[in-house]
Motif scaffolding. Sequence first.
Motif, PDB file in Angstrom:
ATOM      1  N   ALA A 191       7.746  -6.421   4.515  1.00  0.00           N
ATOM      2  CA  ALA A 191       7.548  -7.863   4.679  1.00  0.00           C
ATOM      3  C   ALA A 191       8.470  -8.650   3.748  1.00  0.00           C
ATOM      4  CB  ALA A 191       6.091  -8.214   4.412  1.00  0.00           C
ATOM      5  N   ALA A 248      -0.982  -3.257   5.192  1.00  0.00           N
ATOM      6  CA  ALA A 248      -0.719  -4.077   4.012  1.00  0.00           C
ATOM      7  C   ALA A 248      -0.783  -3.255   2.736  1.00  0.00           C
ATOM      8  CB  ALA A 248      -1.715  -5.245   3.949  1.00  0.00           C
ATOM      9  N   TYR A 288      -0.646 -13.531   6.647  1.00  0.00           N
ATOM     10  CA  TYR A 288      -1.264 -12.220   6.844  1.00  0.00           C
ATOM     11  C   TYR A 288      -2.675 -12.391   7.401  1.00  0.00           C
ATOM     12  CZ  TYR A 288      -3.956 -13.302   2.645  1.00  0.00           C
ATOM     13  OH  TYR A 288      -4.801 -13.896   1.742  1.00  0.00           O
ATOM     14  N   VAL A 333       1.915 -10.048   8.391  1.00  0.00           N
ATOM     15  CA  VAL A 333       1.311  -8.760   8.044  1.00  0.00           C
ATOM     16  C   VAL A 333      -0.127  -8.703   8.541  1.00  0.00           C
ATOM     17  CG1 VAL A 333       0.693  -7.185   6.174  1.00  0.00           C
ATOM     18  CG2 VAL A 333       2.798  -8.537   6.020  1.00  0.00           C
ATOM     19  N   GLY A 365       4.296  -1.495   3.836  1.00  0.00           N
ATOM     20  CA  GLY A 365       4.189  -2.712   4.623  1.00  0.00           C
ATOM     21  C   GLY A 365       4.577  -3.949   3.834  1.00  0.00           C
TER      22      GLY A 365
END
Length: 416
Positions: A21, A13, A56, A33, A17
């Motif tokens: 996303a 994250a 996430y 995520v 990343g």
Amino acid sequence: MDIKGKKISIIGAADSGIAAAKLAKKMGALPFVSDSASRQSVFKWISVLENENIPYETDKHSEKVFDCDFIVTSPGVPSFSGILAEAKDKGIEIYSEFEFASWFNKGKTIAITGTNGKTTTTSLMNFTLKQSGFNTFSAGNIGTPFSDVVTEIGENDYVVLEASSFQLDFIKYFKPDFAVVLNITPDHLDRYNNDFALYARSKMNILKNQTANDVLIYNSDDRNVIDFMPAADVNKYGFSLQKEMLKGSYVKEGNMIFSDQTKETVCAVSDLFIKGPHNVSNALAVLTVAKKLGIPNKKIKSAFSSFRGVEHRIEFVRELAGVEYYNDSKATNVDSVWYALNSFEKPIYLILGGKDKGNDYNKIKELVARKVKKYMLSVLRQTKFMIFSRILFLPNINNHWKAAFFRQEKKPNRGR
């Protein structure tokens, strides 16, 4: 590639990343995520996911990661990490953020890899093309994730990508129109089981899918580049500081020459503002791409004369009380330090930090002994360099790190 409705798990994250996303969502996919780091440590990125309504998790990688059509991994996640190993065991496809973004690229791609010089070469390449009227983007390891800009790239545009080995680890279809390999020396071996061959082969993934319609530009002076270059049906051009090239670029009698059926002098080495043999080598790579794109010599010369370099790479900071300070904080491996030390003529003070990545410090032994007057180490524990410096009997200034200490010494002059 159509990914509408696809469930995509994204590992990591951070910048890459998050960009992946957002791109996945924009293309109609269902991203999730996952990051094993604490929520607090990735807080600034979490707010982006929440604003985008992208689900996430933090502090762990749960079983939810495996409920997907495929995984996109961030470059900061080691290829041998547990979550990726488990995904492989389950037969789940894994792609790098580079690979994922490339599926949606409509423009031409110039991808640049190597152990050292990637950012400078990427920046000089982008600058030269822009100065010559091309509409370009730069992305990748240079700072901006490929996924952040890929939907802005049109059919007539070029994207210049700085490609680290981590970004090339999980590619399947990624195929640059121009692939540039600057050099390969030991680095990041802690990510490759201390196996240099694994690291080198990762770099060479850059030409994995190239065909006869594509161009490979490589450092003909680098033995590792030659030895690890796989057989490929690709249009090859070399560049060299040491010898003439039948196809490619080289230096002769102070000039940069391009050869492809005929030979022509493009500009003088002295036209290049950024100094040092390593930067001349980088410039030859850029020159080769520029000539293949039909850029006139006068525009190449103008760009080389105007480009002022990049931050943190032997960057002059200031002169204070008769002492010159240079920031070379991007010298994160032994070879980078070697290039930096070679850029100064007189004894210098060397400040080093970070962690040992499995490098061999013997390469800089002679330079350190000859040029480094004193050193400072900013590390958490004793490293090989600390032992190395004691063998050379270098004085450590860790306990005397004050500007006043340096005012008593004659300032070092950078080689021009």
